[in-house]
Design an enzyme around this catalytic site. Structure first.
Site: not given
Ligand code: GPQ
Length: 830
Positions: A564-565, A676, A373, A570, A672
């Site tokens: 988002k975080r 949404k 991810h 970002k 994601t």
């Molecule tokens: N993502 Cl490695 C997280 O939310 N936490 C993590 O520890 C890692 C990835 C996210 C990623 O930043 C997003 O781009 C993805 O859409 C999401 O995972 C699901 O795949």
């Protein structure tokens, strides 16, 4: 739809107090549960009593489908998907279960008959925040789609007693408080004390010889505790399938340690109990790993061993031998957090079930598949060997053995290439030496995937390049998706009704049907209805913001949302640069005619991530000044919505006009939230990163506001010696914005507050905000102008929804089933 769906579900004519789906049955059951489970009668029941009585009423209606599903699975013994994830963010259950059962309307009426408002009970539910962000929410969407597609599946994870912290904004900065989500009990879970496994920790290993003279290894741990299963039913939409979300909670192996008690150490025994229970106490609040946290490694091993032991138990009930384990189960590793499973399955098979190494390896490498991810190098998990040795001595031996055999394979393919052998080794030899979990996952898996086309390509070209060269056939892409049930039907009932009235009810299960909307994109009457739906969601959000943040916002303004975080990559601070740009333009030219905007932010920062916390401070500081300045009133408003969660998302996505997806190209694996927003008719302003690329491809370049460097240009720019200082000096408007922040204008004259952020931007700027600034501002101007042409904007909004079908997680899951899991749907009758 609800009516036919309800009939189909009801199947049998058995209408009992625990199964009936009519208004009368639901009301009777609600009162019964209020009385017998809560010991309350309506006149004295609190909101929480009412909520729980309703939750139990709904859970009863899940239970007989749950039992029917379990029976059907036992009988047919289908191939089963096991999803291993350290995080799940399922969101509130009540509304979703009502929706999937098709009983929202009768339930609403049943309660209204008692003078109770369903919406108040929905609002009361506390969601399980058992994850940090995208990764945990993806796992929850996958569980929804697996059940809806009727694929036998179990989601395994950890039942954290405290989930992601609650975020409070105090004096403009983030303060964390504990998330005590279980305080009032959790009516959705069923504890299964009989499903419990030993978890061993630490100690040493020794060689053994059995009666036949065969060598073996015994692991003598210095601590043992238990993992207990706590189950939650996951019902599919409009089907009877109920899959299991099985989360493990830690307990002391015995209630108390008699050995210690006999020695008079009663206190020590109880303390030991307390210590074992800390394993599942709290979620780590970082969305990238902190190196070397012992408890985190314990958590990972804890849920992995319980889950694998559970699978072995289930497999044995089928009467099949263990060398067929991989035919029964396909086990997906959600990032590297569960990657220790590769070594643990080897240990269980070899040490506990006396399988030979080669046979055990055949099973193991056909069992696991690994999803990556992230491309951020700092987010790739690795464990210091001294720590690993201390916690999991036997696993370290097993990993050395796996690595030795693996590196022999690499040497055979690439003689003399010692650099490659070092790069690929599961062990990083830099002191104090580390176990590289991504390498363990790659070696132990038959499939490896990224989560969007661009991400999967970059994985093969960069972080996993050597592995791709060795095993190209293992690499795949599975572009993420989100569930349209929760994120359209549940979050946006007004839009759902309009869609169903226009297209029929099929779109939620088959969103390709949304394409038919294209025909209505220019229809004035339809456009009007479309705008009314959006307007009502904006009004609802405005009311919530007034209530929570005491800021009044104008529903006619453009709602420009970034949720988002909080992360530098970002680039929420790029958004802030735009806000301050508009602010300056109005200050210099008070009569300026711009599209009125409301900027809305939501998101948590990792508690130890100083720059992210400073970004939150900056947003709030700018909000404070902008919202008080009469010169910009009616044109600019800025809101930071605290404590963003799945539940808050329900109110946010449908109300957005513009979705901010600003990550530096090549950094966001997929995203994601981007899906949404767009599914709810927001237009995207974004870079060519992650799934943005595919969203733009689907909705059409004309219906997407694109800006910024490409991933390739980002790499090149940095390689050529990027100098943000030069950009700062060359762009007067940008300089004005940065200087204003630096001057203390937003910090009561204090120039030091934002200095670290400003200095970082002008001297380093590794996420290239300054390089993308001019393009972003121009693109935003275009978006603002387009918004004024409401027919054009509405048309674009309709086309976005019409063309987002690809991003249903049903499509994603169908692809995993076909290309990785080889899993088939299996209908369940009640
Ligand atoms: N993502 Cl490695 C997280 O939310 N936490 C993590 O520890 C890692 C990835 C996210 C990623 O930043 C997003 O781009 C993805 O859409 C999401 O995972 C699901 O795949």
């Amino acid at each position: 739809m609800a009516e036919s769906h309800r009939k189909a579900l009801n199947g049998t004519n058995r209408e009992t107090i625990r199964t009936g789906l009519s208004e009368e049955s639901i009301r009777a059951a609600f009162l019964d549960n209020l009385f017998y489970l809560q010991g309350r009668f309506p006149e004295v029941a609190t909101l929480n009593d009412q909520y729980k009585a309703l939750a139990y009423t709904v859970r009863d209606r899940l239970l007989h489908r749950w039992v029917a599903t379990t029976r059907a699975y036992q009988k047919a013994n289908p191939r089963t998907v096991c999803y291993l994830s350290a995080e799940y963010l399922p969101g509130p259950f009540l509304g979703n279960n009502l929706l999937n059962l098709g009983i929202e309307e009768p339930t609403r009426r049943a309660l209204a008959g008692l003078g109770i408002e369903l919406d108040a009970l929905l609002e009361h539910e506390e969601e399980p925040g058992l994850g940090n962000g995208g990764l945990g929410r993806l796992a929850a969407c996958f569980m929804d789609s697996l059940a809806t597609l009727q694929v036998p599946a179990i989601g395994y994870g950890i039942r954290y007693e405290f989930g992601i912290f609650d975020q409070v904004i105090r004096d403009g900065g983030q303060v964390e408080t504990t998330d005590n989500w279980l305080r009032f009990g959790n009516p959705w879970e069923v504890r299964r004390p009989a499903i419990a496994y030993d978890v061993r920790i630490g100690g040493y290993t020794e060689q053994t010889t059995d009666a036949q003279g065969r060598f073996g290894v015994r692991w003598v741990p210095n601590e043992v505790f238990n993992g207990i299963a706590v189950d939650t039913a996951i019902l599919g939409h409009g089907v009877n399938t109920v899959n299991l979300l099985r989360l493990w909670t830690a307990e002391a192996a015995e209630g108390f340690d008699f050995h210690a008690f006999n020695r008079g150490d009663y206190y020590g025994a109880v303390v030991r109990e307390v210590r074992s229970e800390t394993i599942s106490k709290v979620l780590y609040p970082n969305d990238e790993p902190e190196i070397g946290k012992r408890l985190r490694l314990l958590q990972q091993y804890f849920f992995v061993t319980c889950s694998l032991q559970d699978m072995i138990r289930i497999h044995r009930t089928t009467g099949q031998p263990l060398d067929k384990f991989h035919e029964k189960f396909s086990v997906q590793l959600n990032d590297t957090h569960p990657a220790i499973a590769v070594a643990e399955l080897m240990r269980l098979l070899v040490d506990e079930h006396q399988m030979g190494w080669d046979a055990a390896w055949e099973v193991t490498r056909h069992t696991f598949a690994y999803t990556n991810h992230t491309l951020l190098p700092e987010a790739l998990e690795k464990w210091p060997i001294p720590l690993f040795q201390n916690v999991l001595p036997r696993h370290l031996e097993i990993i050395y053995e796996i690595n030795a055999r693996f590196l022999d394979e690499v040497r055979l393919r690439h003689p003399f290439d010692t650099a490659r052998v070092q790069r690929m080794s599961i062990i990083d030899e830099a002191p104090p030496r580390f176990v590289r979990m991504a390498h363990l996952a790659c070696v132990g898996s038959f499939a490896i995937n990224g989560v969007a086309e661009l991400h999967s390509r970059l994985l093969k070209e960069t972080v996993l390049r050597d592995f791709f060269e060795l095993w190209p056939e293992k690499f795949q892409n599975k572009t993420n998706g989100v569930t349209p049930r929760r994120f359209v039907m549940l979050s946006n009932p007004g839009l759902s009704r309009l869609l169903t009235r226009t297209l029929g009810a099929g779109w939620a299960r088959d969103p390709s049907q949304l394409r038919v909307l294209e025909r209505h994109a220019d229809d004035a009457a339809f456009q009007q209805e479309w705008r009314e739906v959006k307007r009502s969601r904006k009004e609802a959000l405005a009311a919530r913001i007034l209530d929570r943040c005491n800021v009044s916002i104008d529903p006619d303004s453009l709602f420009d949302v970034q949720a988002k975080r909080i992360h530098e990559y970002k680039r929420q601070h790029l958004n802030v640069l735009h806000i301050v740009t508009l602010y300056n333009r109005i200050k210099f030219n008070p009569g300026l005619d711009i599209t009125p905007r409301t900027f809305i932010f939501g998101g948590k920062a990792a508690p130890g991530y100083a720059m992210a916390k400073l970004m939150i401070r900056l947003i709030n500081a700018v909000a404070d000044v902008v919202n008080r300045d009469p010169d910009v009133a009616g044109r600019l408003r800025v809101v930071f919505l605290p404590n963003f969660s799945v539940k808050l998302g329900h109110g946010l996505y449908p109300a957005a006009d513009l979705s901010e997806q600003l990550s530096t190209a090549g950094k966001e694996a997929s995203g994601t939230g981007n899906m949404k927003f767009s599914m709810n008719g927001a237009l995207t302003i974004g870079t060519l990163d992650g799934a943005n690329v595919e969203i733009r491809e689907e909705v059409g370049a004309d219906n997407f506001f694109l800006f910024g460097l490409t991933a390739e240009e980002v790499v090149r720019t940095l390689a050529e010696g990027y100098r943000p200082w030069d950009i700062y000096n060359a762009n007067l408007e940008l300089k004005g914005v940065i200087d204003l922040i630096a001057s203390g204008h937003f910090s009561h004259g204090d120039r030091t507050v934002f200095q670290p952020l400003v200095d970082h931007l002008v001297w380093h700027d590794n996420y290239l905000l300054l390089a993308d600034y001019a393009g972003y501002i121009a693109c935003q101007e275009q978006a603002g102008l387009t918004y004024r042409d409401s027919r054009q904007w509405t048309r674009m909004s309709i086309l976005n929804v019409a063309r987002m079908g690809k991003f249903s997680s049903d499509r994603t899951i169908a692809e995993y089933c076909r290309d990785i899991w080889r899993a088939e749907p299996m209908a369940v009758d009640v």
